[in-house]
Each structure stands twice: as structure tokens, then as C-alpha cells.
Design a protein around this motif. Structure first.
Motif, PDB file in Angstrom:
ATOM      1  N   PRO A 124       0.826  -1.206   0.000  1.00  0.00           N
ATOM      2  CA  PRO A 124       0.000   0.000   0.000  1.00  0.00           C
ATOM      3  C   PRO A 124       0.864   1.260   0.000  1.00  0.00           C
ATOM      4  CG  PRO A 124      -0.806  -1.581   1.620  1.00  0.00           C
ATOM      5  CD  PRO A 124       0.515  -2.101   1.137  1.00  0.00           C
ATOM      6  N   GLY A 125       0.515   2.184  -0.882  1.00  0.00           N
ATOM      7  CA  GLY A 125       1.252   3.437  -0.956  1.00  0.00           C
ATOM      8  C   GLY A 125       2.403   3.429  -1.935  1.00  0.00           C
ATOM      9  N   LEU A 126       2.702   2.268  -2.521  1.00  0.00           N
ATOM     10  CA  LEU A 126       3.795   2.155  -3.490  1.00  0.00           C
ATOM     11  C   LEU A 126       3.236   1.763  -4.846  1.00  0.00           C
ATOM     12  CD1 LEU A 126       6.792   2.025  -4.308  1.00  0.00           C
ATOM     13  CD2 LEU A 126       6.848  -0.329  -3.439  1.00  0.00           C
ATOM     14  N   ASP A 127       3.379   2.648  -5.832  1.00  0.00           N
ATOM     15  CA  ASP A 127       2.948   2.408  -7.207  1.00  0.00           C
ATOM     16  C   ASP A 127       4.167   2.350  -8.118  1.00  0.00           C
ATOM     17  OD1 ASP A 127       0.363   2.588  -6.217  1.00  0.00           O
ATOM     18  OD2 ASP A 127       0.065   4.650  -6.893  1.00  0.00           O
ATOM     19  N   ILE A 128       3.949   1.880  -9.334  1.00  0.00           N
ATOM     20  CA  ILE A 128       5.054   1.757 -10.287  1.00  0.00           C
ATOM     21  C   ILE A 128       4.581   2.083 -11.696  1.00  0.00           C
ATOM     22  CG2 ILE A 128       4.611  -0.732 -10.536  1.00  0.00           C
ATOM     23  CD1 ILE A 128       7.571  -1.125 -11.142  1.00  0.00           C
ATOM     24  N   ILE A 129       5.468   2.712 -12.476  1.00  0.00           N
ATOM     25  CA  ILE A 129       5.322   2.755 -13.925  1.00  0.00           C
ATOM     26  C   ILE A 129       6.310   1.738 -14.476  1.00  0.00           C
ATOM     27  CG2 ILE A 129       5.552   4.113 -16.030  1.00  0.00           C
ATOM     28  CD1 ILE A 129       4.757   6.578 -14.503  1.00  0.00           C
ATOM     29  N   PRO A 130       5.836   0.647 -15.065  1.00  0.00           N
ATOM     30  CA  PRO A 130       6.729  -0.470 -15.428  1.00  0.00           C
ATOM     31  C   PRO A 130       7.517  -0.204 -16.710  1.00  0.00           C
ATOM     32  CG  PRO A 130       4.472  -0.984 -16.005  1.00  0.00           C
ATOM     33  CD  PRO A 130       4.425   0.352 -15.330  1.00  0.00           C
ATOM     34  N   ALA A 131       8.429  -1.123 -16.995  1.00  0.00           N
ATOM     35  CA  ALA A 131       9.213  -1.099 -18.230  1.00  0.00           C
ATOM     36  C   ALA A 131       9.463  -2.519 -18.678  1.00  0.00           C
ATOM     37  CB  ALA A 131      10.538  -0.371 -18.016  1.00  0.00           C
ATOM     38  N   ASN A 132       9.789  -2.653 -19.947  1.00  0.00           N
ATOM     39  CA  ASN A 132      10.215  -3.954 -20.480  1.00  0.00           C
ATOM     40  C   ASN A 132      11.280  -3.716 -21.539  1.00  0.00           C
ATOM     41  OD1 ASN A 132       8.793  -3.180 -22.804  1.00  0.00           O
ATOM     42  ND2 ASN A 132       6.927  -4.242 -22.125  1.00  0.00           N
ATOM     43  N   ILE A 133      11.611  -4.735 -22.286  1.00  0.00           N
ATOM     44  CA  ILE A 133      12.726  -4.664 -23.224  1.00  0.00           C
ATOM     45  C   ILE A 133      12.514  -3.612 -24.313  1.00  0.00           C
ATOM     46  CG2 ILE A 133      11.822  -6.435 -24.773  1.00  0.00           C
ATOM     47  CD1 ILE A 133      15.515  -5.910 -23.663  1.00  0.00           C
ATOM     48  N   ASP A 134      11.265  -3.201 -24.553  1.00  0.00           N
ATOM     49  CA  ASP A 134      11.004  -2.155 -25.543  1.00  0.00           C
ATOM     50  C   ASP A 134      11.790  -0.883 -25.255  1.00  0.00           C
ATOM     51  OD1 ASP A 134       9.235  -3.876 -26.727  1.00  0.00           O
ATOM     52  OD2 ASP A 134       7.429  -2.910 -25.937  1.00  0.00           O
ATOM     53  N   LEU A 135      12.044  -0.633 -23.972  1.00  0.00           N
ATOM     54  CA  LEU A 135      12.729   0.599 -23.586  1.00  0.00           C
ATOM     55  C   LEU A 135      14.137   0.682 -24.170  1.00  0.00           C
ATOM     56  CD1 LEU A 135      12.463   3.195 -21.874  1.00  0.00           C
ATOM     57  CD2 LEU A 135      13.342   1.898 -19.919  1.00  0.00           C
ATOM     58  N   SER A 136      14.705  -0.450 -24.535  1.00  0.00           N
ATOM     59  CA  SER A 136      16.059  -0.454 -25.103  1.00  0.00           C
ATOM     60  C   SER A 136      16.123   0.308 -26.430  1.00  0.00           C
ATOM     61  CB  SER A 136      16.557  -1.887 -25.306  1.00  0.00           C
ATOM     62  OG  SER A 136      15.698  -2.589 -26.185  1.00  0.00           O
ATOM     63  N   ALA A 137      14.983   0.460 -27.100  1.00  0.00           N
ATOM     64  CA  ALA A 137      14.947   1.182 -28.372  1.00  0.00           C
ATOM     65  C   ALA A 137      14.699   2.671 -28.196  1.00  0.00           C
ATOM     66  CB  ALA A 137      13.855   0.585 -29.278  1.00  0.00           C
ATOM     67  N   ALA A 138      14.471   3.116 -26.987  1.00  0.00           N
ATOM     68  CA  ALA A 138      14.072   4.502 -26.750  1.00  0.00           C
ATOM     69  C   ALA A 138      15.136   5.502 -27.191  1.00  0.00           C
ATOM     70  CB  ALA A 138      13.736   4.708 -25.271  1.00  0.00           C
ATOM     71  N   GLU A 139      16.405   5.208 -26.889  1.00  0.00           N
ATOM     72  CA  GLU A 139      17.456   6.175 -27.214  1.00  0.00           C
ATOM     73  C   GLU A 139      17.547   6.401 -28.722  1.00  0.00           C
ATOM     74  OE1 GLU A 139      21.200   5.726 -25.339  1.00  0.00           O
ATOM     75  OE2 GLU A 139      20.365   5.396 -23.336  1.00  0.00           O
ATOM     76  N   VAL A 140      17.349   5.351 -29.503  1.00  0.00           N
ATOM     77  CA  VAL A 140      17.393   5.489 -30.961  1.00  0.00           C
ATOM     78  C   VAL A 140      16.256   6.375 -31.444  1.00  0.00           C
ATOM     79  CG1 VAL A 140      17.221   4.251 -33.154  1.00  0.00           C
ATOM     80  CG2 VAL A 140      18.515   3.269 -31.250  1.00  0.00           C
ATOM     81  N   HIS A 141      15.060   6.194 -30.885  1.00  0.00           N
ATOM     82  CA  HIS A 141      13.892   6.965 -31.326  1.00  0.00           C
ATOM     83  C   HIS A 141      13.933   8.412 -30.837  1.00  0.00           C
ATOM     84  CE1 HIS A 141      11.740   3.653 -33.161  1.00  0.00           C
ATOM     85  NE2 HIS A 141      11.929   2.908 -32.086  1.00  0.00           N
ATOM     86  N   LEU A 142      14.590   8.653 -29.712  1.00  0.00           N
ATOM     87  CA  LEU A 142      14.571  10.001 -29.116  1.00  0.00           C
ATOM     88  C   LEU A 142      15.715  10.886 -29.575  1.00  0.00           C
ATOM     89  CD1 LEU A 142      13.670   9.123 -25.399  1.00  0.00           C
ATOM     90  CD2 LEU A 142      12.139   9.906 -27.213  1.00  0.00           C
TER      91      LEU A 142
END
Length: 300
Positions: A124-142
Motif C-alpha cells: 500500500p502506498g507504493l505504485d510503479i510505472i513499469p518497463a520492459n525490453i522495448d525501452l532499449s529502443a528509446a534512445e534510438v527513437h529520441l
């Protein structure tokens, strides 16, 4: 003679028979007890803390999970951001990221509503915004985006008022994702394994923080260096901790996280150690970190 003994006893730093020696902690400093934080009257805006170290395996994810859970137990509303493509934070909190919107979708703009990506955990009181392997492509797209270093800051600004603390679990590199985390953060907590090779990279990390402060985020501060995986039985571990304190002084937290098999056991169970083994010394060590950060003013 009694009067003379009393006079000497009032002088600081003298070893006088009958006076108690202060108990020293693992860092060689007097061991202090930090009080249980007072309840908050309201929530937000959040103070954003990036947990950062370019070396892997130093305890960033373990610290994010258990520090977040400890702060939540003390009545703070905590949002954890999984900012590592390995998704260890999500797995460690028992979140299955299959078919869930993730931080990657927010960064690329395919998901506009930050609230829709937030997942409640079993704590209780702890939330998360998750991640997965898709994030590995973020630097290329950004890489060609305007103000690409500021994207995470814009994402978190939409939900900052709902939380007291936002903890960003960074990947083990100093690339664009980590720079985004440092640009969004008010403070940085560096988990540092008590091992020689982990110590070598801290100066480079602090240099990166200084560059971000100069060019992107003038308000960022170093909240502290947290020694992790400390084994008091080994001379090497004790020597590394001593050297860290000599080099960085009060920037090193007094709290120290010891090495124990309970941490991987809790990770397999998908729950913080404060829930998995609440009476274990490792759980108390993270509660102590939470209390110390509140005492230092890094957390409300």
C-alpha cells in the motif's frame, strides 16, 4: 580528587574512566538513531530521486524496491519508475508487463496519459510505472527529438502532485535515458557496492551529475552515497567502505546495506524484503535508510 575527575570529564574527546564510548557504525562514525518520520498532513508535490550508478549489480533495483516500500510504510506516497530495459524493478515488484502500457510508451508519446500507465503494487502506498525490453529502443527513437533530455521530466510533471517521492531506477549506463532521469530529478542517490571496481566509477558519475547541473538541471543535488553489499567479515569490504567515507565524507549515508541471500529470495517472490521478511536485519536496514533520508531533508 573527585572534583578533578569531574572537571576532566567535561572536556570533550578525553577517555575518562566511567564515561561511555560512543558506539561506531560500519562507516566509522558514531551510530545515530534516526526518528520515525512524523505523519504528513497532505501529499505532493513529489521530490524526484534518481538511483544511479553506471556499474551494474550494485543494488539500484533492490534499493528502489525496498526504500520505496519503507517510505510507504512511513505514510509516504511513492511512485517507482522502472527506467531500465531489463525490467528488473517491475519483476521485483511482481508486475507482469505483458500487454501493459509502459514508460516507453510515455516517452515516445504513443501513450499520452501518465496515469494510465501507473500500476499499484502489493505494498500500500507504493505504485510503479513499469518497463520492459522495448525501452532499449528509446534512445534510438529520441535522438532526433527536440529537448530530448527533458522528456521524462514532462512525463512526471503530470503526476507529481499525487506523490511525495518519485524514485527512478536507472539503467547501468550514462546514456540518454540516464541523462533524462538526472534532468528530471531533484536529487541523486548512488548505491555503491563495497567492492573496488564499483568505487572506481563513482568519480565519473559525479562528473556527469555536475555536467547535468551546469547544462540542464541547476537544482539537482547529490542526496547521498549508499554503501551496499557490505560484508564486515572481509577486509576488502571494510577497506572500500573506509576509503569511500574518506573521499566523500558526509555525502556517504550512515546507513549501510549488508549482503544477504534474503534479497534475491524476496525478488523471486516479487515482493519487498520489508514484506517478505519484515523482522530480518536487511528489512530494518532499509527502514533506517528511509528514516535517514527524511532526517537529511531528502524526503518529506
Amino acid at each position: 580528587m573527585a572534583a578533578k575527575r569531574n572537571d576532566v570529564a567535561e572536556l570533550p574527546g578525553l577517555d575518562v574512566p566511567g564515561t561511555a564510548e560512543p558506539k561506531l557504525g560500519p562507516t566509522g562514525r558514531p551510530l545515530r538513531e534516526f526518528p520515525v518520520p512524523a505523519p504528513l498532513n497532505g501529499h505532493g508535490p513529489a521530490r524526484i530521486i534518481a538511483l544511479c550508478n553506471q556499474k551494474g549489480g550494485v543494488g539500484k533495483t533492490t534499493t528502489t524496491i525496498n526504500l520505496g516500500a519503507s517510505l510507504a510504510q512511513y505514510g509516504r506516497r511513492v511512485l517507482a519508475i522502472d527506467f531500465d530495459p531489463q525490467g528488473a524493478l517491475s519483476a521485483g515488484l511482481g508486475i507482469n508487463t505483458h500487454d501493459l502500457p509502459t514508460i516507453y510508451d510515455l516517452l515516445l508519446g504513443s501513450e499520452k496519459d501518465t496515469l494510465s500507465t501507473i500500476v499499484e503494487t502489493s505494498t500500500p502506498g507504493l505504485d510503479i510505472i513499469p518497463a520492459n525490453i522495448d525501452l532499449s529502443a528509446a534512445e534510438v527513437h529520441l535522438v532526433n527529438e527536440v529537448a530530448r533530455e527533458m522528456i521524462l521530466a514532462r512525463v512526471l510533471r503530470r503526476v507529481s502532485d499525487r506523490y511525495d517521492v518519485i524514485l527512478i531506477d536507472c539503467q547501468p549506463s550514462l546514456g540518454l535515458l540516464t541523462v533524462n532521469a538526472l534532468t528530471a530529478a531533484h536529487g541523486v542517490l548512488i548505491p555503491l557496492e563495497c567492492e573496488f571496481f564499483a568505487l572506481r566509477g563513482v568519480a565519473l558519475l559525479i562528473e556527469t551529475i555536475d555536467k547535468v547541473r551546469d547544462r540542464l538541471n541547476p537544482a539537482i543535488t547529490l542526496d547521498g552515497i549508499l554503501p551496499t553489499m557490505f560484508d564486515p567479515r572481509t577486509l576488502h569490504s571494510r577497506e572500500v567502505l573506509e576509503r569511500v567515507v574518506e573521499t566523500f565524507g558526509d555525502r556517504v549515508l550512515e546507513s549501510v546495506i549488508g549482503r544477504t541471500v534474503k534479497f534475491p529470495d524476496a525478488s523471486v517472490a516479487g515482493t519487498p524484503i520489508t514484506t517478505f521478511a519484515p523482522e530480518h536485519a536487511a528489512a530494518e536496514s532499509y527502514r533506517r535508510v528511509a528514516r535517514e533520508l527524511v532526517a537529511r531533508g531528502a524526503v518529506a
